[in-house]
Design an enzyme around this catalytic site. Structure first.
Site, PDB file in Angstrom:
ATOM      1  CE  LYS A 191       7.659   1.584   5.068  1.00 34.65           C
ATOM      2  NZ  LYS A 191       6.854   2.048   3.922  1.00 34.65           N
ATOM      3  CG  ASP A 234       3.366   5.575   5.904  1.00 40.69           C
ATOM      4  OD1 ASP A 234       3.302   6.714   6.410  1.00 40.69           O
ATOM      5  OD2 ASP A 234       2.367   4.835   5.793  1.00 40.69           O
TER       6      ASP A 234
END
Length: 214
Positions: A124, A142
């Site tokens: 991420k 997320d």
């Protein structure tokens, strides 16, 4: 989990997002690739507001890996003490700074594999840096994107990897660069977790979510 929406519906949704905010921006303050990398690494299990507050002074004095190493771990800890897991994050920032200096000439690499090899940098974080700094249409999933993707059927998936693939597979190429920012902002301010603000949602009529709060 909603069923994947058809191409025309997804395109209509992102056409509206684009009309409302043609150039969505990430909310983490940074001045270069290094400060962006550090800010994103610090933001795990923390809010962007909290990270920005902690890094305001830090980035004025340590905006390169060389300066971060010169600052030292204990001084870094004092700057980021208000952020969750600050001691472990401080160790990782110092370690990645050393690697950047020793192996990359002090520059932040532009490949996902190289970024993910750095301490404290997962997929991420790597995708955020690739997207925001290197303008690669990488998708950083997320909790907001995971929720919105499944609630709306824009990019459903049982885990973050599946949602990331769904974004890449189902969202038209013209919207790929900013897709994750539109989804994050939508989840952060409108399609919130407990009581989504469906009454002001720009895509309410295109959303199959059953428990709407109109």
């Amino acid at each position: 989990m909603a069923t994947q929406r058809d191409y025309h519906t997804v395109k209509a949704i992102f056409t509206r997002f684009h009309a409302l905010e043609p150039e969505p921006k990430g909310e983490l303050h940074h001045t270069n690739a290094f400060t962006l990398l550090v800010a994103v690494a610090l933001s795990a299990q923390a809010t962007d507001v909290g990270v920005n507050k902690a890094t305001k002074r830090l980035f004025e004095i340590a905006d390169t890996p060389e300066k971060m190493l010169a600052l030292g771990e204990e001084a870094l800890v004092e700057h980021i003490r208000t952020i969750g897991l600050y001691r472990n994050k401080a160790k990782n920032v110092m370690r990645l700074s050393r690697i950047l200096v020793d192996d990359y000439g002090g520059e932040v690499p532009s490949s996902r594999a190289a970024l993910q090899s750095l301490p404290g940098v997962g997929r991420k974080t790597a995708n955020v840096v690739l997207n925001m700094w290197w303008r690669v249409p990488a998708q950083a999933v997320d909790t907001h994107i995971f929720r919105v993707g499944n609630r709306t059927g824009i990019c459903p998936g049982r885990d973050v990897d599946a949602v990331e693939r769904a974004i890449e597979d189902n969202i038209p190429a013209e919207f790929q660069q900013h897709a994750h920012h539109w989804l994050i902002l939508h989840g952060r301010y409108i399609c919130v977790a407990r009581k989504p603000k469906c009454g002001i949602c720009p895509i309410e009529d295109l959303c199959p979510y059953e428990d709407k709060t109109l």
